[in-house]
Design a protein around this motif. Structure first.
Motif, mmCIF file in Angstrom:
data_model
loop_
_atom_site.group_PDB
_atom_site.id
_atom_site.type_symbol
_atom_site.label_atom_id
_atom_site.label_comp_id
_atom_site.label_asym_id
_atom_site.label_seq_id
_atom_site.Cartn_x
_atom_site.Cartn_y
_atom_site.Cartn_z
ATOM 1 N N THR A 223 -16.182 20.907 29.390
ATOM 2 C CA THR A 223 -14.996 20.093 29.652
ATOM 3 C C THR A 223 -14.392 19.544 28.371
ATOM 4 O O THR A 223 -13.158 19.495 28.222
ATOM 5 N N ALA A 224 -15.235 19.119 27.436
ATOM 6 C CA ALA A 224 -14.726 18.555 26.184
ATOM 7 C C ALA A 224 -13.938 19.596 25.402
ATOM 8 O O ALA A 224 -12.873 19.301 24.846
ATOM 9 N N GLN A 225 -14.466 20.826 25.370
ATOM 10 C CA GLN A 225 -13.747 21.879 24.663
ATOM 11 C C GLN A 225 -12.433 22.205 25.362
ATOM 12 O O GLN A 225 -11.414 22.437 24.697
ATOM 13 N N ALA A 226 -12.438 22.234 26.683
ATOM 14 C CA ALA A 226 -11.216 22.520 27.435
ATOM 15 C C ALA A 226 -10.140 21.494 27.098
ATOM 16 O O ALA A 226 -8.974 21.839 26.884
ATOM 17 N N ARG A 227 -10.543 20.229 27.038
ATOM 18 C CA ARG A 227 -9.569 19.177 26.717
ATOM 19 C C ARG A 227 -9.048 19.337 25.300
ATOM 20 O O ARG A 227 -7.840 19.226 25.063
ATOM 21 N N THR A 228 -9.934 19.629 24.361
ATOM 22 C CA THR A 228 -9.515 19.807 22.971
ATOM 23 C C THR A 228 -8.548 20.972 22.836
ATOM 24 O O THR A 228 -7.516 20.870 22.151
ATOM 25 N N LEU A 229 -8.863 22.075 23.498
ATOM 26 C CA LEU A 229 -8.008 23.266 23.415
ATOM 27 C C LEU A 229 -6.631 23.000 24.034
ATOM 28 O O LEU A 229 -5.604 23.369 23.470
ATOM 29 N N MET A 230 -6.629 22.342 25.203
ATOM 30 C CA MET A 230 -5.349 22.101 25.874
ATOM 31 C C MET A 230 -4.508 21.087 25.115
ATOM 32 O O MET A 230 -3.285 21.250 24.991
ATOM 33 N N LEU A 231 -5.148 20.037 24.580
ATOM 34 C CA LEU A 231 -4.380 19.064 23.802
ATOM 35 C C LEU A 231 -3.826 19.706 22.534
ATOM 36 O O LEU A 231 -2.714 19.388 22.107
ATOM 37 N N GLY A 232 -4.596 20.615 21.939
ATOM 38 C CA GLY A 232 -4.090 21.324 20.774
ATOM 39 C C GLY A 232 -2.864 22.142 21.115
ATOM 40 O O GLY A 232 -1.880 22.167 20.357
ATOM 41 N N PHE A 233 -2.913 22.806 22.276
ATOM 42 C CA PHE A 233 -1.740 23.581 22.703
ATOM 43 C C PHE A 233 -0.535 22.676 22.919
ATOM 44 O O PHE A 233 0.574 22.979 22.452
ATOM 45 N N LEU A 234 -0.735 21.564 23.612
ATOM 46 C CA LEU A 234 0.387 20.664 23.876
ATOM 47 C C LEU A 234 0.966 20.107 22.577
ATOM 48 O O LEU A 234 2.178 19.933 22.457
ATOM 49 N N ASP A 235 0.101 19.840 21.612
ATOM 50 C CA ASP A 235 0.585 19.386 20.308
ATOM 51 C C ASP A 235 1.461 20.458 19.652
ATOM 52 O O ASP A 235 2.473 20.145 19.017
ATOM 53 N N ARG A 236 1.068 21.725 19.813
ATOM 54 C CA ARG A 236 1.842 22.818 19.208
ATOM 55 C C ARG A 236 3.137 23.078 19.964
ATOM 56 O O ARG A 236 4.048 23.715 19.422
ATOM 57 N N VAL A 237 3.216 22.609 21.210
ATOM 58 C CA VAL A 237 4.501 22.667 21.924
ATOM 59 C C VAL A 237 5.448 21.623 21.342
ATOM 60 O O VAL A 237 6.627 21.894 21.102
ATOM 61 N N VAL A 238 4.925 20.429 21.110
ATOM 62 C CA VAL A 238 5.745 19.350 20.566
ATOM 63 C C VAL A 238 6.142 19.645 19.124
ATOM 64 O O VAL A 238 7.300 19.465 18.727
ATOM 65 N N THR A 239 5.179 20.105 18.327
ATOM 66 C CA THR A 239 5.426 20.413 16.914
ATOM 67 C C THR A 239 4.955 21.833 16.641
ATOM 68 O O THR A 239 3.752 22.084 16.533
ATOM 69 N N SER A 240 5.872 22.741 16.553
ATOM 70 C CA SER A 240 5.533 24.149 16.343
ATOM 71 C C SER A 240 4.796 24.333 15.017
ATOM 72 O O SER A 240 5.132 23.683 14.016
ATOM 73 N N PRO A 241 3.806 25.229 14.968
ATOM 74 C CA PRO A 241 3.165 25.541 13.682
ATOM 75 C C PRO A 241 4.081 26.303 12.733
ATOM 76 O O PRO A 241 3.763 26.442 11.550
ATOM 77 N N ASP A 242 5.203 26.772 13.233
ATOM 78 C CA ASP A 242 6.194 27.474 12.416
ATOM 79 C C ASP A 242 7.108 26.432 11.761
ATOM 80 O O ASP A 242 7.925 25.794 12.429
ATOM 81 N N GLY A 243 6.960 26.256 10.440
ATOM 82 C CA GLY A 243 7.751 25.251 9.734
ATOM 83 C C GLY A 243 9.243 25.482 9.856
ATOM 84 O O GLY A 243 10.023 24.526 9.981
#
Length: 292
Positions: A223-243
């Motif tokens: 569960t902890a990994q699932a949360r980390t992975l999903m929060l990472g994805f949501l962060d990349r939606v808000v701030t794209s890794p593409d500068g």
């Protein structure tokens, strides 16, 4: 990405009204708001083909989130609308427009934070068949998006954007006259909106989501990994890794604030009065809904 985007839109009708996705009238706001859990479930089921067990949990989670939003967020939406009403009779600056946008975004972020544990749970329950179904729906959605925004020649695309924006503004301000239409046409003609760049980021997010879901599926009990992975994805939606995309997205926000200020300042006193009355109606609707 599409399923999360659609869920976010459905859950946040009230906040998006502030940001510009204005609905047709106050009775429509009440009707739409009361249908949010059903519409959100329908969208999720369409993309994921939920099992009976998943359906029971998701319906319960959506109902809980809806009740929290009614009790907690609707009064905040109403308070923001009240403050915006006070600004509408006068001219506004791009900075004022951006402050309104940022406040609406901050309210939306609160909703997403409340929904996050429920999204993580659902992500941890998906099967490979459901992820493949999501990919098929993404492909269908992309084909529609390309047909609407990538295939038309530039002049047709500008005309489409003009008509779409005109319709939204007229819902808010009432029928536009030629001076306002001229300002809107100039805004569309000078816009930095790039369908190719927007589409590329759309596809990046979709692939990112699928990869994250498959990583969660590979270690379903973590569960902890699932949360980390999903929060990472949501962060990349808000701030794209593409500068480059980050700069493009910020340019669109700045452009939108400047464009809205120009358009509002081109409106007649009657237009601005109509806008204030529209927001008053939404404010009253939100307060009535919150009191139930």
């Amino acid at each position: 990405m599409a399923v999360l985007s659609r869920l976010r839109t459905t859950l946040c009708i009230a906040a998006l009204a502030v940001a510009g996705a204005l609905l047709a009238g106050c009775s429509t706001v009440r009707l739409a708001y009361n249908q949010v859990p059903h519409l959100a479930y329908w969208q999720l089921n369409r993309y994921l083909d939920l099992s009976d067990a998943q359906t029971e949990r998701v319906r319960g989670d959506l109902g809980e989130l809806h009740r929290w939003h009614r009790d907690t967020m609707l009064p905040q939406h109403a308070e923001l609308l009240q403050r915006v009403q006070q600004q509408l009779p006068a001219t506004i600056t791009p900075e004022q427009a951006c402050r309104i946008y940022e406040e609406a975004r901050a309210q939306l972020d609160k909703v997403l934070a409340q929904a996050e544990p429920k999204v993580v749970w659902l992500a941890s329950q998906l099967t490979e068949a459901q992820i493949r179904n999501l990919e098929r729906k993404q492909a269908d959605s992309n084909a529609d998006w390309k047909s609407e925004w990538l295939d038309p020649p530039p002049d047709k695309l500008r005309e489409r954007r003009f008509k779409d924006l005109s319709s939204r503004l007229e819902t808010f301000y009432g029928p536009l006259d030629e001076p306002q239409k001229a300002v809107l046409r100039a805004f569309v003609a000078q816009s930095a909106f790039d369908p190719q760049r927007t589409y590329a980021e759309r596809v990046r997010r979709q692939k990112d989501l699928v990869q994250v879901l498959r990583s969660i599926q590979a270690d379903r009990g973590n569960t902890a990994q699932a949360r980390t992975l999903m929060l990472g994805f949501l962060d990349r939606v808000v701030t794209s890794p593409d500068g480059a995309y980050q700069r493009y997205a910020q340019a669109l926000v700045t452009e939108g604030c400047e464009g809205f200020a120009r358009l509002h300042n081109a409106m007649t006193p009657a237009h601005r009065l109509r806008a204030a009355q529209s927001l008053k109606g939404y404010e009253q609707d939100f307060l009535l809904l919150a009191a139930r």
